[in-house]
Scaffold this motif. Structure first.
Motif: not given
Length: 310
Positions: A47-51, A243-248
């Motif tokens: 997958p392509e990471p955001p940013g 609570l959330v991952s880096y991509d979220e």
């Protein structure tokens, strides 16, 4: 006497080709052709990471190219920095040609910003591979008419785990918030086009984190907006609480900044948020002053060259 002369020669010239082991050459013609013979291509991890900015690579990370990079990075074959820099310069040129809003000439020099290695790794190796290759690439770019210089302003601000055994999601979480621009570096970045550079891209996590750090240092606070700042603080707190991952987290922050500028308050998918991020002024890829306009690497995994996969 002959043995003494051979030992002295080995101190000046490499004992073997970094790619295939042929004796008495830095990089043989065949390995040099594999490294720099083909036109650099756009690469995209899945997958392509955001940013992640648009990334171009000179060669596929396999066989001779892999051996050459490892010889330079891990075995201290420093003479390989020159051919590796030539390959990286080609990838930089390819990225600049496709970068929106980049002027081919007449403006300030393009800034090559290397992704930093951990200080412990630099000490163990005795050199910083990405920075050394970046310096060689900047010299090659200047020789061929592109004003460029290296600006090594990124720093690791906390310890990170060894990436070798981590998957793409774990690498994103491992690197989240790990990089920052050194004090005063933001002034040096503004007003120029920034190209992030590294020797190798695998999952894209390091380049995405580097782009985030540069954007955080160069985007004026008023362009982020109060809503975006509140979202950044809230999401950062949730992320570091697990609570959330880096991509979220990244998607939420960029989406908040976009909505602040457009007045939108409707829900959107992660894909829509990622596309929106690339259209916001000051976000990576926008091409404004001090923005990350692209990234370039010497090599990337073979499957990352297939950017049109479904």
């Amino acid at each position: 006497m002959r043995g003494w002369w051979q030992d002295l020669t080995d101190l000046v010239l490499p004992a073997e080709c970094g790619g295939c082991g042929r004796p008495r050459t830095v990089l043989c013609p065949e390995c040099r052709a594999v490294l720099s013979g083909a036109a650099p291509s756009r690469v995209r991890p899945v997958p392509e990471p955001p940013g992640l900015p648009v990334v171009h690579a000179a060669a596929r990370y396999a066989d001779e190219v892999r051996a050459t990079l490892l010889a330079h990075k891990e075995r201290g074959a420093l003479a390989l920095a020159a051919p590796l820099g030539t390959a990286l310069a080609g990838a930089v040129r390819a990225g600049l040609r496709e970068a929106p809003g980049h002027a081919a000439g007449g403006g300030p020099p393009v800034l090559l910003v290397p992704v930093p290695s951990a200080r412990s790794a630099v000490r163990a190796r005795g050199h910083d591979p990405a920075r050394r290759i970046a310096l060689a690439a900047a010299g090659e770019l200047r020789r061929t008419g592109t004003a460029a210089r290296v600006l090594a302003v990124l720093r690791q601000r906390r310890a990170v785990a060894d990436q070798s055994g981590l998957n793409s999601r774990q690498r994103l979480d491992n690197l989240a918030g790990a990089l920052a621009v050194a004090p005063g570096g933001d002034r040096l970045l503004r007003g120029s086009s920034v190209v992030l550079v590294d020797d190798l891209m695998t999952t894209g996590a390091s380049l995405a984190e580097a782009a985030r750090a540069v954007r955080a240092a160069t985007v004026p606070e008023e362009r982020t907006g109060a809503h975006g700042r509140r979202a950044q603080a809230a999401v950062a707190q949730r992320h570091f609480s697990g609570l959330v991952s880096y991509d979220e987290a990244t998607t939420a922050v960029y989406t908040a900044a976009a909505r602040e500028g457009t007045g939108e308050r409707t829900a959107e998918s992660a894909d829509e948020a990622t596309r929106r991020m690339h259209s916001v002024p000051g976000m990576p890829g926008a091409g404004g002053a001090g923005d990350v306009i692209c990234a370039a690497v010497v090599a990337a995994p073979p499957d990352s060259f297939e950017i049109n996969r479904n």
